[in-house]
Design an enzyme around this catalytic site. Structure first.
Site, mmCIF file in Angstrom:
data_model
loop_
_atom_site.group_PDB
_atom_site.id
_atom_site.type_symbol
_atom_site.label_atom_id
_atom_site.label_comp_id
_atom_site.label_asym_id
_atom_site.label_seq_id
_atom_site.Cartn_x
_atom_site.Cartn_y
_atom_site.Cartn_z
ATOM 1 N N SER A 147 0.850 -1.191 0.000
ATOM 2 C CA SER A 147 0.000 0.000 0.000
ATOM 3 C C SER A 147 0.885 1.240 0.000
ATOM 4 C CB SER A 147 -0.893 0.010 1.238
ATOM 5 O OG SER A 147 -0.105 0.219 2.417
ATOM 6 N N ASP A 148 0.328 2.381 -0.355
ATOM 7 C CA ASP A 148 1.135 3.603 -0.394
ATOM 8 C C ASP A 148 1.732 3.917 0.971
ATOM 9 O OD1 ASP A 148 0.685 4.116 -3.148
ATOM 10 O OD2 ASP A 148 -1.292 4.915 -2.680
ATOM 11 N N GLN A 151 4.452 1.377 1.644
ATOM 12 C CA GLN A 151 5.691 1.639 0.915
ATOM 13 C C GLN A 151 6.560 2.635 1.669
ATOM 14 O OE1 GLN A 151 5.257 2.595 -3.232
ATOM 15 N NE2 GLN A 151 3.789 0.941 -3.598
ATOM 16 N N HIS A 172 1.948 2.207 -9.230
ATOM 17 C CA HIS A 172 1.360 3.492 -8.857
ATOM 18 C C HIS A 172 2.510 4.467 -8.673
ATOM 19 C CE1 HIS A 172 -1.612 6.216 -7.536
ATOM 20 N NE2 HIS A 172 -1.650 5.926 -6.249
ATOM 21 N N ASP A 256 -4.979 8.868 -11.479
ATOM 22 C CA ASP A 256 -5.487 7.786 -10.649
ATOM 23 C C ASP A 256 -6.182 8.313 -9.398
ATOM 24 O OD1 ASP A 256 -5.322 4.697 -10.319
ATOM 25 O OD2 ASP A 256 -4.728 5.473 -8.360
ATOM 26 N N GLU A 260 -10.256 7.925 -8.695
ATOM 27 C CA GLU A 260 -10.787 7.205 -7.542
ATOM 28 C C GLU A 260 -11.705 8.081 -6.703
ATOM 29 O OE1 GLU A 260 -6.899 4.307 -6.820
ATOM 30 O OE2 GLU A 260 -7.149 6.153 -5.668
#
Length: 400
Positions: A147-148, A151, A172, A256, A260
């Site tokens: 996940s961001d 990371q 991403h 992105d 979303e």
């Protein structure tokens, strides 16, 4: 509302196709992945990277057929793809790449939910399943699919394994583009690439199993080897893309995050709720309000728009529906465009990133998330939806 005499056939056809798709999805198993891979390998192949006209703008498009199995082996056959993270995207990409004949290992925290899930999917501890750091060490292509927020947390430990000659892969652009907030600054002597499937990991996997492929974007942040783009496209195909179009890390993350929060989920939920509440306030029953707001959209019109375009949808409904839609579309455009401009600015300036990293990194995030989701789940509109979905023919068959 679309006149029933003009649209009943369209609606019935769309529902039949959805019922068929649901039936296929219900019978899929991981064991079928080998069959799907075999089907992919036997598809007619051609090497003809195309430049296509997208509404007047020409763009290069890379298709799966441009990278048949032999080409994938030529580009990636000597590599070990280390998929770091086994959420929906990591799981789908790892399984698809494995089914496509790539050498894949998975890196997750030992003993956790993802570790157990990976074992169920056939990844073997100390052979193809490792903790994050050993997987980064063993991989020649480190695929950072955490996940961001994950990371950002894992980057200090991962970075030391990104040695000269390796490739760092993302799906991403978030971590690299907003490095001032994440701290993710890749070493200068490695390739840094991106292939971003435009859909959930579940969709990436399901489309692959159906012998199809999702659309994805592809980008290069650093090209040290001189082959970064070719490797990015090859990995994109290996993980399940049907075709890929070029972008940049920044453009990918800006579009992105906007999508979303906008028409993909945020705007849709907001508009569904607003229309539903107006209908209920005017005395319509929950079933009628839900059917006219959500069910007709998702089960009939949206699939047809996706298949044929909005002009086709307008041309194949009643004249009453045509006139109303054409008259009211500009009003919704005028009302919503300032909101989208505000949204894009929030993405571009990093404000959305700050909130994401702040909230998603909190120790009570999952508990807070469940409260927010429960509010949606327990709203009258979506409780009505549970009953409406049970009435769909395919779901009645399941419960029979």
């Amino acid at each position: 509302m679309f006149a029933r005499t003009a649209c009943s056939t369209l609606r019935a056809g769309a529902r039949r196709s959805f019922a068929t798709a649901a039936a296929r999805a219900a019978t899929r198993t991981t064991a079928r992945s080998a069959l799907a891979a075999a089907a992919t390998k036997t598809m007619p192949q051609r090497r003809s990277i195309q430049t296509l006209d997208f509404g007047g703008t020409k763009e290069v498009v890379y298709e799966r057929s441009d990278y048949p199995p032999a080409k994938l082996q030529e580009v990636l056959g000597k590599d070990t793809l280390a998929v770091i993270g086994y959420g929906t995207q990591g799981r789908a990409q790892a399984l698809n790449a494995r089914d496509n004949g790539m050498k894949v290992i998975v890196g997750v925290r030992e003993g956790g939910h993802s570790w157990k899930l990976a074992q169920k999917d056939g990844w073997v501890p100390n052979e193809t399943l490792f903790d994050i750091e050993p997987a980064c060490d063993k991989g020649t292509v480190v695929m950072n699919l955490l996940s961001d927020a994950g990371q950002k947390e894992a980057w200090p430990a991962m970075k030391k394994y990104l040695t000269k000659g390796k490739t760092l892969y993302f799906s991403h652009g978030f971590g690299v583009v907003f490095a001032d907030q994440t701290g993710i600054v890749p070493p200068k002597d490695i390739d840094v690439i991106l292939a971003a499937p435009k859909g959930s990991g579940t969709t990436v996997r399901n489309l692959f199993l159906e012998g199809r492929g999702i659309n994805s974007s592809v980008a290069v942040h650093q090209d040290v080897s001189g082959k970064a783009k070719e490797r990015a496209v090859a990995i994109g195909v290996a993980v399940g893309s049907g075709y890929l179009y070029e972008t940049t890390f920044a453009k990918e993350v800006y579009s992105d995050l906007t999508g979303e929060r906008g028409v993909l989920m945020g705007a849709i939920q907001g508009m569904f709720q607003a229309q539903y509440e107006v209908l209920r306030a005017k005395g319509h029953t929950p079933s009628e309000a839900f059917n006219e707001t959500v069910e007709e959209a998702t089960q009939s019109l949206y699939p047809l728009i996706g298949a044929n375009g909005m002009d086709w949808m307008y041309a194949n409904c009643s004249t009453t529906a045509q006139r109303g839609a054409l008259d009211w579309a500009p009003k919704f455009y005028k009302a919503s465009k300032p909101v989208f401009e505000e949204l894009y600015k929030s993405v571009e300036t990093g404000e959305e990133t700050r909130r994401t990293l702040d909230v998603n990194s909190r120790s009570d995030y999952r508990e807070s998330l469940e409260k927010e989701l429960a509010e949606i789940r327990n709203s009258e509109m979506w409780r009505a939806g549970v009953t409406v979905r049970q009435l769909r023919p395919e779901n009645q068959k399941k419960s029979a």
